[in-house]
Motif scaffolding. Structure first.
Motif, PDB file in Angstrom:
ATOM      1  N   CYS A 115      -3.569  -0.215  -5.003  1.00  0.00           N
ATOM      2  CA  CYS A 115      -3.625   0.724  -3.876  1.00  0.00           C
ATOM      3  C   CYS A 115      -4.552   1.885  -4.234  1.00  0.00           C
ATOM      4  O   CYS A 115      -5.061   1.963  -5.350  1.00  0.00           O
ATOM      5  N   HIS A 173      -1.873   2.330  -8.152  1.00  0.00           N
ATOM      6  CA  HIS A 173      -0.681   1.572  -8.528  1.00  0.00           C
ATOM      7  C   HIS A 173      -1.054   0.097  -8.541  1.00  0.00           C
ATOM      8  O   HIS A 173      -1.823  -0.359  -7.687  1.00  0.00           O
ATOM      9  N   TRP A 218      -1.537  -5.956   0.746  1.00  0.00           N
ATOM     10  CA  TRP A 218      -0.089  -5.969   0.557  1.00  0.00           C
ATOM     11  C   TRP A 218       0.352  -4.517   0.490  1.00  0.00           C
ATOM     12  O   TRP A 218      -0.357  -3.691  -0.093  1.00  0.00           O
ATOM     13  N   ASP A 219       1.483  -4.190   1.065  1.00  0.00           N
ATOM     14  CA  ASP A 219       1.966  -2.808   1.012  1.00  0.00           C
ATOM     15  C   ASP A 219       2.471  -2.488  -0.387  1.00  0.00           C
ATOM     16  O   ASP A 219       3.275  -3.227  -0.949  1.00  0.00           O
ATOM     17  N   CYS A 220       2.003  -1.384  -0.932  1.00  0.00           N
ATOM     18  CA  CYS A 220       2.422  -0.952  -2.264  1.00  0.00           C
ATOM     19  C   CYS A 220       3.891  -0.541  -2.219  1.00  0.00           C
ATOM     20  O   CYS A 220       4.267   0.285  -1.382  1.00  0.00           O
ATOM     21  N   PRO A 221       4.738  -1.097  -3.085  1.00  0.00           N
ATOM     22  CA  PRO A 221       6.154  -0.732  -3.049  1.00  0.00           C
ATOM     23  C   PRO A 221       6.431   0.683  -3.564  1.00  0.00           C
ATOM     24  O   PRO A 221       7.493   1.232  -3.298  1.00  0.00           O
ATOM     25  N   ARG A 222       5.491   1.290  -4.266  1.00  0.00           N
ATOM     26  CA  ARG A 222       5.707   2.641  -4.803  1.00  0.00           C
ATOM     27  C   ARG A 222       5.353   3.733  -3.801  1.00  0.00           C
ATOM     28  O   ARG A 222       6.069   4.716  -3.676  1.00  0.00           O
ATOM     29  N   CYS A 223       4.216   3.566  -3.092  1.00  0.00           N
ATOM     30  CA  CYS A 223       3.780   4.643  -2.195  1.00  0.00           C
ATOM     31  C   CYS A 223       3.640   4.193  -0.739  1.00  0.00           C
ATOM     32  O   CYS A 223       3.476   5.034   0.135  1.00  0.00           O
ATOM     33  N   GLY A 224       3.666   2.893  -0.466  1.00  0.00           N
ATOM     34  CA  GLY A 224       3.586   2.401   0.903  1.00  0.00           C
ATOM     35  C   GLY A 224       2.183   2.229   1.440  1.00  0.00           C
ATOM     36  O   GLY A 224       2.002   1.756   2.556  1.00  0.00           O
ATOM     37  N   LEU A 225       1.174   2.599   0.666  1.00  0.00           N
ATOM     38  CA  LEU A 225      -0.208   2.438   1.118  1.00  0.00           C
ATOM     39  C   LEU A 225      -0.622   0.978   1.023  1.00  0.00           C
ATOM     40  O   LEU A 225      -0.056   0.209   0.240  1.00  0.00           O
ATOM     41  N   PRO A 226      -1.626   0.563   1.794  1.00  0.00           N
ATOM     42  CA  PRO A 226      -2.111  -0.807   1.649  1.00  0.00           C
ATOM     43  C   PRO A 226      -2.788  -1.000   0.294  1.00  0.00           C
ATOM     44  O   PRO A 226      -3.483  -0.115  -0.202  1.00  0.00           O
TER      45      PRO A 226
END
Length: 115
Positions: free
Chosen positions: A35, A39, A55-63
């Motif tokens: 991301c 991350h 894919w959505d980053c599980p830590r910050c939610g950014l693509p």
């Protein structure tokens, strides 16, 4: 009183569960996504699966994308707009003045000509 050595949540005669009973899992490949905050996400996909571009980053939610040197851009969030802001996008000042004058004329007519 029940004995303290019973395995809770198991039925009598239940055997061990594992790969032998479920069958072999599909061959997998490990794919990394990155991301804008750098991350790194590691995901396992089946070899014959179509890999997603993001894919959505599980830590910050950014693509997150598959290129570490060029992660996807941070999406621009539009600020909240009020109802009046949307109306002003659709109507000009002249249109607004004409609509207001029309509404005031109807109001005055209902009141019997009083201001």
């Amino acid at each position: 009183m029940a004995g303290g050595n019973a395995i809770r949540g198991s039925r009598v005669g239940a055997g061990p569960t594992g790969e032998n009973e479920r069958g072999d899992s599909a061959p997998r490949q490990l794919v990394s996504f990155f991301c804008a905050h750098r991350h790194e996400v590691h995901l396992a996909f089946a070899l014959d699966a179509v890999l997603p571009d993001t894919w959505d980053c599980p830590r910050c939610g950014l693509p997150a994308g598959r290129e570490s040197s060029a992660p996807p851009e941070v999406p621009h969030a539009e600020p909240y707009k009020t109802h009046l802001a949307y109306v002003k996008e659709r109507r000009s000042e002249e249109d607004g003045a004409a609509i207001l004058e029309e509404a005031l004329a109807r109001l005055r007519a209902r009141r019997g000509g009083r201001p």
